[in-house]
Scaffold this motif. Sequence first.
Motif, short mmCIF file in Angstrom:
data_model
loop_
_atom_site.label_atom_id
_atom_site.label_comp_id
_atom_site.label_asym_id
_atom_site.label_seq_id
_atom_site.Cartn_x
_atom_site.Cartn_y
_atom_site.Cartn_z
N CYS A 1 0.86 -1.17 0.00
CA CYS A 1 0.00 0.00 0.00
C CYS A 1 0.90 1.23 0.00
N ASP A 2 0.82 2.03 -1.07
CA ASP A 2 1.72 3.19 -1.22
C ASP A 2 3.18 2.77 -1.03
N ASP A 3 3.54 1.67 -1.66
CA ASP A 3 4.92 1.16 -1.69
C ASP A 3 5.42 0.63 -0.35
N VAL A 4 4.53 0.43 0.60
CA VAL A 4 4.90 -0.13 1.90
C VAL A 4 4.31 -1.54 2.01
N PRO A 5 5.12 -2.58 2.33
CA PRO A 5 4.57 -3.94 2.43
C PRO A 5 3.61 -4.07 3.60
N VAL A 6 2.43 -4.63 3.31
CA VAL A 6 1.37 -4.71 4.31
C VAL A 6 0.94 -6.15 4.58
N ILE A 7 0.79 -6.94 3.51
CA ILE A 7 0.23 -8.28 3.64
C ILE A 7 1.07 -9.28 2.85
N LEU A 8 1.36 -10.40 3.48
CA LEU A 8 1.92 -11.55 2.77
C LEU A 8 0.79 -12.56 2.61
N GLU A 9 0.43 -12.85 1.37
CA GLU A 9 -0.72 -13.71 1.13
C GLU A 9 -0.32 -14.98 0.39
N GLU A 10 -1.08 -16.05 0.68
CA GLU A 10 -0.92 -17.32 0.00
C GLU A 10 -2.32 -17.84 -0.31
N ASN A 11 -2.64 -18.01 -1.59
CA ASN A 11 -3.96 -18.46 -2.01
C ASN A 11 -3.87 -19.81 -2.71
N HIS A 12 -4.83 -20.70 -2.42
CA HIS A 12 -4.87 -22.04 -3.01
C HIS A 12 -6.15 -22.18 -3.83
N PHE A 13 -5.99 -22.55 -5.10
CA PHE A 13 -7.11 -22.72 -6.02
C PHE A 13 -7.20 -24.18 -6.48
N PRO A 14 -8.42 -24.70 -6.75
CA PRO A 14 -8.53 -26.01 -7.38
C PRO A 14 -7.82 -26.00 -8.74
N LYS A 15 -7.42 -27.17 -9.24
CA LYS A 15 -6.65 -27.23 -10.47
C LYS A 15 -7.43 -26.75 -11.69
N ALA A 16 -8.75 -26.61 -11.56
CA ALA A 16 -9.55 -26.06 -12.66
C ALA A 16 -9.15 -24.63 -12.98
N TYR A 17 -8.46 -23.98 -12.05
CA TYR A 17 -8.03 -22.60 -12.25
C TYR A 17 -6.56 -22.53 -12.67
N ALA A 18 -6.07 -23.60 -13.30
CA ALA A 18 -4.67 -23.64 -13.72
C ALA A 18 -4.32 -22.55 -14.73
N TYR A 19 -5.34 -21.96 -15.37
CA TYR A 19 -5.07 -20.87 -16.31
C TYR A 19 -4.42 -19.67 -15.62
N LEU A 20 -4.53 -19.61 -14.31
CA LEU A 20 -3.90 -18.51 -13.59
C LEU A 20 -2.38 -18.55 -13.72
N LEU A 21 -1.83 -19.73 -13.93
CA LEU A 21 -0.37 -19.87 -14.04
C LEU A 21 0.17 -19.14 -15.27
N ALA A 22 -0.70 -18.88 -16.25
CA ALA A 22 -0.27 -18.18 -17.46
C ALA A 22 -0.58 -16.69 -17.42
N GLU A 23 -1.14 -16.23 -16.31
CA GLU A 23 -1.55 -14.83 -16.19
C GLU A 23 -0.48 -13.99 -15.49
N ASP A 24 -0.59 -12.67 -15.68
CA ASP A 24 0.25 -11.73 -14.93
C ASP A 24 -0.37 -11.58 -13.54
N LEU A 25 0.27 -12.11 -12.53
CA LEU A 25 -0.29 -12.14 -11.18
C LEU A 25 0.18 -10.98 -10.32
N SER A 26 0.67 -9.94 -10.94
CA SER A 26 1.13 -8.77 -10.19
C SER A 26 0.01 -7.74 -9.98
N GLY A 27 -1.19 -8.05 -10.49
CA GLY A 27 -2.32 -7.14 -10.32
C GLY A 27 -3.41 -7.78 -9.49
N SER A 28 -4.66 -7.44 -9.79
CA SER A 28 -5.81 -7.92 -9.03
C SER A 28 -6.22 -9.32 -9.49
#
Length: 245
Positions: free
Chosen positions: A138-165
């Motif tokens: 938030c405003d260049d200050v680290p706030v949250i370390l997150e780890e999200n787990h998705f079912p394998k049906a969402y494997a398309y996420l591996l090909a996406e740019d995950l630096s956004g929303s």
Amino acid sequence: MSDITRDTAVPLYLQIASDIKGKIDRKELKANSRIPTEAELSKAYQVSRITIRKALEILVNEEILVRRQRIGTFVSGKKLSRNLNHFMGFTKICELNGKKAGTKFLSAELVRAMPSDVRRLKIPEDDKVIRIRRLRYCDDVPVILEENHFPKAYAYLLAEDLSGSLNEILNQHGVTLVGGSKVIGVCYASREEARLLNIKENDALLLSKDVVHDAGGNSVYWGKEVINVERYEYKILINDTVESE
């Protein structure tokens, strides 16, 4: 330091607290900056360290200052505020607080499901999940370390740019997140968490575990967040109906 008046009924520690607060309001002391030590303030104001300690205690109690063990006393920054009565992602929360969200992508991989994945995502025991780890800013200050787990049906996420929303990526694939469940607790920073969040090892952190659903009630992902409590807070709106015990 500003002069204080000694021939007045106003106690010196109150005058000093007011003077320091004035410097913060005028931005002479900036948010998240460390203020001088008790010894330095004692010399500057020409009073005892006990008087300085009482002045600082007032400002700490009012959350104007924050003490960080083994580091010093700092000017509090405005916390990022999250209303738990509404479901929304981190990017939107930052926008509502007038701040800029940022993300540092750490890793994304296909891994064997753990018992927690099976239970929360309702998947077979021998299945695999997509595990995504990111550091949220938030405003260049680290706030949250997150780890999200998705079912394998969402494997398309591996090909996406995950630096956004992640929410926006899911929306683009026709997935609408509508809510879920959240459990909040406390944990203490590991060495890695301390390094990434720029805090001390074993500092207290908020721990949030979420299971997020789509419009059909299916579990889209479950996630774990460790949160810097000096940068983030939760709010819950409660109605005025009081029930008897």
